[in-house]
Enzyme design. Structure first.
Site, PDB file in Angstrom:
ATOM      1  N   CYS A 114       0.827  -1.226   0.000  1.00 25.23           N
ATOM      2  CA  CYS A 114       0.000   0.000   0.000  1.00 25.23           C
ATOM      3  C   CYS A 114       0.850   1.260   0.000  1.00 25.23           C
ATOM      4  O   CYS A 114       0.404   2.308  -0.465  1.00 25.23           O
ATOM      5  CB  CYS A 114      -0.913  -0.002   1.215  1.00 25.23           C
ATOM      6  N   HIS A 259      -3.914   7.080   1.235  1.00 24.72           N
ATOM      7  CA  HIS A 259      -4.102   5.754   0.636  1.00 24.72           C
ATOM      8  C   HIS A 259      -5.519   5.296   0.983  1.00 24.72           C
ATOM      9  O   HIS A 259      -5.966   5.435   2.128  1.00 24.72           O
ATOM     10  CB  HIS A 259      -3.058   4.793   1.202  1.00 24.72           C
ATOM     11  N   ASN A 289     -10.001  -0.818  -2.194  1.00 24.19           N
ATOM     12  CA  ASN A 289      -8.581  -0.597  -1.875  1.00 24.19           C
ATOM     13  C   ASN A 289      -7.723  -1.282  -2.945  1.00 24.19           C
ATOM     14  O   ASN A 289      -7.646  -2.507  -2.981  1.00 24.19           O
ATOM     15  CB  ASN A 289      -8.322  -1.177  -0.475  1.00 24.19           C
TER      16      ASN A 289
HETATM   17  O1  UT7 Z   1      -4.528  -1.295   2.693  1.00 25.82           O
HETATM   18  C1  UT7 Z   1      -3.892  -1.149   3.907  1.00 25.82           C
HETATM   19  C2  UT7 Z   1      -4.156  -2.133   4.883  1.00 25.82           C
HETATM   20  N1  UT7 Z   1      -5.505  -2.484   5.167  1.00 25.82           N
HETATM   21  C3  UT7 Z   1      -6.247  -1.767   6.012  1.00 25.82           C
HETATM   22  O2  UT7 Z   1      -5.901  -0.679   6.395  1.00 25.82           O
HETATM   23  C4  UT7 Z   1      -7.509  -2.402   6.520  1.00 25.82           C
HETATM   24  C5  UT7 Z   1      -7.644  -2.179   7.996  1.00 25.82           C
HETATM   25  N2  UT7 Z   1      -8.725  -2.908   8.640  1.00 25.82           N
HETATM   26  C6  UT7 Z   1     -10.028  -2.727   8.323  1.00 25.82           C
HETATM   27  O3  UT7 Z   1     -10.345  -1.980   7.431  1.00 25.82           O
HETATM   28  C7  UT7 Z   1     -11.064  -3.442   9.172  1.00 25.82           C
HETATM   29  O4  UT7 Z   1     -10.431  -4.091  10.238  1.00 25.82           O
HETATM   30  C8  UT7 Z   1     -11.929  -4.449   8.376  1.00 25.82           C
HETATM   31  C9  UT7 Z   1     -12.891  -3.720   7.478  1.00 25.82           C
HETATM   32  C10 UT7 Z   1     -11.053  -5.391   7.591  1.00 25.82           C
HETATM   33  C11 UT7 Z   1     -12.775  -5.290   9.326  1.00 25.82           C
HETATM   34  O5  UT7 Z   1     -13.603  -4.432  10.083  1.00 25.82           O
HETATM   35  P1  UT7 Z   1     -13.674  -4.577  11.675  1.00 25.82           P
HETATM   36  O6  UT7 Z   1     -14.616  -3.551  12.122  1.00 25.82           O
HETATM   37  O7  UT7 Z   1     -12.266  -4.523  12.192  1.00 25.82           O
HETATM   38  O8  UT7 Z   1     -14.332  -5.984  11.825  1.00 25.82           O
HETATM   39  P2  UT7 Z   1     -13.802  -7.271  12.613  1.00 25.82           P
HETATM   40  O9  UT7 Z   1     -12.762  -7.973  11.799  1.00 25.82           O
HETATM   41  O10 UT7 Z   1     -13.469  -6.891  14.018  1.00 25.82           O
HETATM   42  O11 UT7 Z   1     -15.088  -8.148  12.635  1.00 25.82           O
HETATM   43  C12 UT7 Z   1     -16.277  -7.722  13.327  1.00 25.82           C
HETATM   44  C13 UT7 Z   1     -17.380  -8.710  13.035  1.00 25.82           C
HETATM   45  C14 UT7 Z   1     -16.967 -10.152  13.250  1.00 25.82           C
HETATM   46  O12 UT7 Z   1     -18.069 -10.856  13.734  1.00 25.82           O
HETATM   47  P3  UT7 Z   1     -18.242 -11.200  15.306  1.00 25.82           P
HETATM   48  O13 UT7 Z   1     -17.021 -11.992  15.665  1.00 25.82           O
HETATM   49  O14 UT7 Z   1     -18.304  -9.865  15.995  1.00 25.82           O
HETATM   50  O15 UT7 Z   1     -19.520 -11.966  15.350  1.00 25.82           O
HETATM   51  C15 UT7 Z   1     -16.636 -10.643  11.870  1.00 25.82           C
HETATM   52  O16 UT7 Z   1     -16.774 -12.022  11.723  1.00 25.82           O
HETATM   53  O17 UT7 Z   1     -17.768  -8.625  11.660  1.00 25.82           O
HETATM   54  C16 UT7 Z   1     -17.645  -9.907  11.042  1.00 25.82           C
HETATM   55  N3  UT7 Z   1     -17.221  -9.699   9.647  1.00 25.82           N
HETATM   56  C17 UT7 Z   1     -18.093  -9.539   8.648  1.00 25.82           C
HETATM   57  N4  UT7 Z   1     -19.437  -9.538   8.599  1.00 25.82           N
HETATM   58  C18 UT7 Z   1     -20.034  -9.335   7.413  1.00 25.82           C
HETATM   59  C19 UT7 Z   1     -15.964  -9.608   9.162  1.00 25.82           C
HETATM   60  N5  UT7 Z   1     -16.002  -9.394   7.839  1.00 25.82           N
HETATM   61  C20 UT7 Z   1     -17.307  -9.346   7.493  1.00 25.82           C
HETATM   62  C21 UT7 Z   1     -17.982  -9.146   6.273  1.00 25.82           C
HETATM   63  N6  UT7 Z   1     -19.321  -9.142   6.290  1.00 25.82           N
HETATM   64  N7  UT7 Z   1     -17.312  -8.928   5.125  1.00 25.82           N
END
Ligand code: UT7
Length: 332
Positions: A114, A259, A289
């Site tokens: 990135c 980014h 992204n």
């Molecule tokens: O490009 C440079 C590097 N990348 C980034 O900068 C990305 C940085 N991270 C993020 O953008 C976020 O962490 C994500 C968008 C990837 C994930 O969002 P989050 O708010 O951190 O979600 P999480 O991984 O903590 O998951 C929360 C909940 C989980 O369910 P439970 O355990 O609370 O029941 C996940 O299983 O959301 C669930 N979940 C989803 N639900 C529906 C994770 N992905 C999805 C999905 N759809 N696609």
């Protein structure tokens, strides 16, 4: 002393639009979750047999060349940022060089994910300031969609990453006070495995095995929470570092181009810097992204839309896999 200016920019996005509803048909996700957590409404995925990383880079480069008003033959060096090259070996720089008919000039590949475009821009800047080259083509292009795990397990990354290409022409200039004022680059390898594609790595007995496919080690793996938390801190630090190095205040920024990792990350930085909406450029809602391609695509679109004007102070900042992060402060 010579300075380096961005004199042209171009971008290319594959035609295929993938909506959040399309993803909901592949994995257990939904439009509301994706928009709420990432801001993304749709993204572009390549069409196998039609798009390649190189074909997209060529299209973006041609537009940048046209905008800069130069002849292709004036380009003296190519820097190509990608972590998804068309071949394992050689890198994409030589493929772009061949396609542009620039046989003989140097072509360098950068693999800083990135932050790849900012690393690449920094190198172009140093070559130009040292007098080694006067015109450099800097490209960021990626096809991420083919390395995404589209099962429920991979859904947190699969909804974010996408495909596209952007390019800029960087040229030497004698206009004092204009151009790339500084670049700042950082990395912390302690976090290498927080966002990575493990295989095909060279240090395994075989490069590709059925087990790798089974374990998903050929797919992109991301610990989203950790990346998110570090991103917010590092983006802020590296933007402030750029401003301090140039004795500028946040209020001097005309446009911040972060980014495009996640709209929530951009908004958190915007909030921390207390910048109004018109001073931050985001297009992640449409494109997702695209790793090293996000910043040059955004530069190209922002310029096209009149959001960057001659004399503006533009700040670029990136954070991602490595972890690696960086910024560039540019007087346009
Ligand atoms: O490009 C440079 C590097 N990348 C980034 O900068 C990305 C940085 N991270 C993020 O953008 C976020 O962490 C994500 C968008 C990837 C994930 O969002 P989050 O708010 O951190 O979600 P999480 O991984 O903590 O998951 C929360 C909940 C989980 O369910 P439970 O355990 O609370 O029941 C996940 O299983 O959301 C669930 N979940 C989803 N639900 C529906 C994770 N992905 C999805 C999905 N759809 N696609």
């Amino acid at each position: 002393m010579k300075t380096s200016r961005i004199t042209g920019a171009g971008h290319y996005l594959p035609e295929r639009i993938v909506t959040n509803d399309d993803l909901a048909g592949m994995m257990d996700t939904n439009h509301e979750w994706i928009v709420e957590r990432t801001g993304i409404e749709e993204r572009r995925w390549f069409t196998p047999g039609k798009d390649t990383v190189n074909s997209m880079a060529v299209a973006a480069s041609k537009r940048a060349i046209t905008q800069a008003g130069i002849r292709t033959e004036e380009i003296e060096f190519i820097i190509f940022a990608t972590i998804t090259p068309d071949y394992f070996i050689p890198g994409n720089g030589v493929l772009l060089q061949r396609e542009l008919g620039l046989q003989g000039i140097g072509a360098l590949d950068i693999r800083n994910a990135c932050s790849g475009f900012i690393y690449a821009l920094s190198i172009a800047d140093q070559y130009i300031k040292s007098g080694m080259y006067a015109t450099v083509l800097v490209v960021g292009a990626e096809i991420q969609s083919s390395a995404l795990d589209k099962s429920n397990e991979g859904r947190s990354s699969a909804v974010i990453f996408a495909d596209g290409a952007g390019a800029v022409i960087v040229q030497s200039s004698n206009k004092p006070g204009h151009g790339i004022l500084s670049t700042h680059l950082h990395a912390d390898g302690d976090f290498a495995e927080e966002l990575y594609v493990k295989d095909p790595g060279s240090s395994r007995a075989v490069r590709i095995s059925p087990e790798m496919i089974e374990d998903g080690s050929l797919n992109l793996k991301m610990n989203g929470n950790t990346v998110f938390k570090h991103a917010i801190v590092r983006f802020y630090e590296v933007i402030m570092e750029a401003l301090a190095a140039n004795q500028k205040d946040v209020s001097a920024i005309n446009l911040l181009i972060p980014h495009q990792a996640n709209l929530r990350i951009s908004q958190a930085i915007q909030h921390k810097l207390n910048l109004p909406d018109d001073k931050v450029f985001n297009n992640i809602t449409k494109y997702g992204n695209t790793t090293a391609a996000t910043i040059p695509i955004a530069i190209s679109e922002a310029w096209e839309q009149g959001r960057i004007k001659e004399g503006d102070l533009v700040c670029l900042a990136a954070f991602g896999s490595g972890f690696a992060w960086g910024s560039a402060l540019i007087r346009w």
